[in-house]
Design a protein around this motif. Structure first.
Motif, short mmCIF file in Angstrom:
data_model
loop_
_atom_site.label_atom_id
_atom_site.label_comp_id
_atom_site.label_asym_id
_atom_site.label_seq_id
_atom_site.Cartn_x
_atom_site.Cartn_y
_atom_site.Cartn_z
N GLY A 75 0.85 -1.12 -0.04
CA GLY A 75 -0.06 0.12 -0.02
C GLY A 75 0.78 1.38 -0.01
N PRO A 76 0.26 2.59 -0.18
CA PRO A 76 0.78 3.71 -0.36
C PRO A 76 1.47 3.94 0.92
CG PRO A 76 -1.61 4.21 -0.40
CD PRO A 76 -0.93 2.61 -0.47
N HIS A 77 0.79 3.78 2.20
CA HIS A 77 1.45 3.98 3.36
C HIS A 77 1.68 2.95 4.20
CE1 HIS A 77 0.11 8.32 2.68
NE2 HIS A 77 -0.96 7.72 2.36
N SER A 78 2.40 2.05 3.56
CA SER A 78 2.75 0.94 4.22
C SER A 78 4.54 0.49 4.09
CB SER A 78 2.28 -0.41 3.63
OG SER A 78 2.71 -1.50 4.00
N TRP A 79 5.09 0.38 5.15
CA TRP A 79 6.64 0.29 5.31
C TRP A 79 7.07 -0.76 6.13
CZ3 TRP A 79 10.11 2.83 2.16
CH2 TRP A 79 9.32 3.90 1.39
N LYS A 80 7.66 -1.66 5.65
CA LYS A 80 8.06 -2.81 6.51
C LYS A 80 9.51 -2.97 7.15
CE LYS A 80 4.86 -5.68 4.35
NZ LYS A 80 4.19 -6.75 4.86
N TRP A 81 9.59 -3.23 8.23
CA TRP A 81 11.39 -3.08 8.62
C TRP A 81 11.43 -4.19 9.51
CZ3 TRP A 81 11.40 -3.99 13.92
CH2 TRP A 81 10.07 -3.59 14.60
N LYS A 82 13.00 -4.66 9.54
CA LYS A 82 13.38 -5.77 10.03
C LYS A 82 14.71 -5.39 10.75
CE LYS A 82 15.59 -10.19 8.79
NZ LYS A 82 15.81 -11.14 7.58
N VAL A 83 14.93 -5.76 11.81
CA VAL A 83 16.29 -5.22 12.50
C VAL A 83 16.83 -6.71 12.99
CG1 VAL A 83 15.24 -4.62 14.48
CG2 VAL A 83 17.59 -3.69 14.02
N ASP A 84 18.13 -7.12 12.84
CA ASP A 84 19.14 -8.05 13.47
C ASP A 84 19.48 -7.77 14.71
OD1 ASP A 84 18.15 -9.83 11.49
OD2 ASP A 84 19.74 -8.74 10.26
N LEU A 85 19.01 -7.84 15.89
CA LEU A 85 19.58 -7.49 17.25
C LEU A 85 20.86 -8.30 17.54
CD1 LEU A 85 16.27 -6.40 19.04
CD2 LEU A 85 18.01 -4.73 17.75
N GLU A 86 20.48 -9.54 17.66
CA GLU A 86 21.45 -10.51 18.04
C GLU A 86 21.45 -11.58 17.10
OE1 GLU A 86 21.74 -11.50 21.99
OE2 GLU A 86 21.56 -9.30 22.72
N ASN A 111 20.15 -14.57 17.45
CA ASN A 111 18.78 -15.24 17.36
C ASN A 111 17.58 -14.44 17.64
OD1 ASN A 111 19.82 -17.80 16.33
ND2 ASN A 111 20.05 -18.40 18.45
N ASN A 112 17.90 -12.96 17.62
CA ASN A 112 16.96 -12.06 17.87
C ASN A 112 16.68 -11.22 16.93
OD1 ASN A 112 15.16 -10.30 19.30
ND2 ASN A 112 16.73 -9.71 20.80
N VAL A 113 15.59 -11.16 15.96
CA VAL A 113 15.24 -10.59 14.87
C VAL A 113 13.81 -10.16 15.11
CG1 VAL A 113 14.60 -10.49 12.52
CG2 VAL A 113 16.54 -12.03 13.17
N LYS A 114 13.87 -8.60 15.00
CA LYS A 114 12.46 -8.02 15.06
C LYS A 114 12.05 -7.52 13.84
CE LYS A 114 12.41 -7.77 19.79
NZ LYS A 114 11.45 -8.27 20.66
N THR A 115 10.70 -7.61 13.45
CA THR A 115 10.18 -7.09 12.42
C THR A 115 8.82 -6.40 12.68
OG1 THR A 115 8.67 -8.91 12.09
CG2 THR A 115 10.90 -8.97 10.99
N GLY A 116 8.54 -5.39 11.76
CA GLY A 116 7.08 -4.61 11.95
C GLY A 116 6.75 -3.78 10.80
N GLU A 117 5.76 -3.12 10.97
CA GLU A 117 5.20 -2.28 9.93
C GLU A 117 5.12 -0.93 10.54
OE1 GLU A 117 2.22 -3.74 7.36
OE2 GLU A 117 2.19 -5.62 7.81
N ALA A 118 5.31 0.17 9.37
CA ALA A 118 4.87 1.68 10.02
C ALA A 118 4.17 2.33 8.69
CB ALA A 118 6.40 2.13 10.41
N LYS A 119 3.62 3.35 9.01
CA LYS A 119 2.91 4.26 8.19
C LYS A 119 3.83 5.18 7.17
CE LYS A 119 -1.55 4.05 10.50
NZ LYS A 119 -2.71 4.72 10.20
N SER A 120 5.15 5.28 7.66
CA SER A 120 5.83 6.13 6.96
C SER A 120 7.55 5.69 7.06
CB SER A 120 6.02 7.29 7.21
OG SER A 120 6.41 7.68 8.63
N ARG A 121 8.47 5.88 6.05
CA ARG A 121 9.73 5.39 6.16
C ARG A 121 10.21 6.12 7.26
NH1 ARG A 121 14.96 6.16 4.83
NH2 ARG A 121 15.97 4.41 3.72
N ASP A 122 9.88 7.10 7.69
CA ASP A 122 10.54 7.89 8.86
C ASP A 122 10.25 7.19 10.00
OD1 ASP A 122 12.01 9.50 7.41
OD2 ASP A 122 10.44 11.25 7.54
N ALA A 123 9.00 6.76 10.15
CA ALA A 123 8.47 6.19 11.39
C ALA A 123 9.04 4.92 11.65
CB ALA A 123 7.00 6.05 11.06
N ALA A 124 9.23 4.21 10.42
CA ALA A 124 10.04 2.82 10.41
C ALA A 124 11.53 2.94 10.86
CB ALA A 124 10.01 2.05 9.10
#
Length: 65
Positions: A15-26, A28-41
């Motif tokens: 979608g136009p206001h859909s940004w997905k992010w993923k971060v490798d913290l360690e 075996n510890n990966v976090k993912t999510g979605e945000a409404k803007s690139r800056d928010a992600a």
């Protein structure tokens, strides 16, 4: 991309206001999510990395005798 030695990605979703992010913290510890803007992600990713690194640094050491 990388911030403070941690790898993360931010990609635009379907979608136009859909940004997905993923971060490798360690290993075996990966976090993912979605945000409404690139800056928010990016803000979320930076906050998670800073929080993870702060919790490592704040662990007290055993008292010496």
């Amino acid at each position: 991309m990388e911030y403070r030695g941690k790898h993360y990605t931010i990609v635009q979703g379907v979608g136009p206001h859909s940004w997905k992010w993923k971060v490798d913290l360690e290993e075996n510890n990966v976090k993912t999510g979605e945000a409404k803007s690139r800056d928010a992600a990016k803000n979320t990713v930076i906050w998670l990395i800073d929080r993870a690194l702060a919790s490592k640094a704040a662990k007290p050491s055993a008292p010496s005798d």
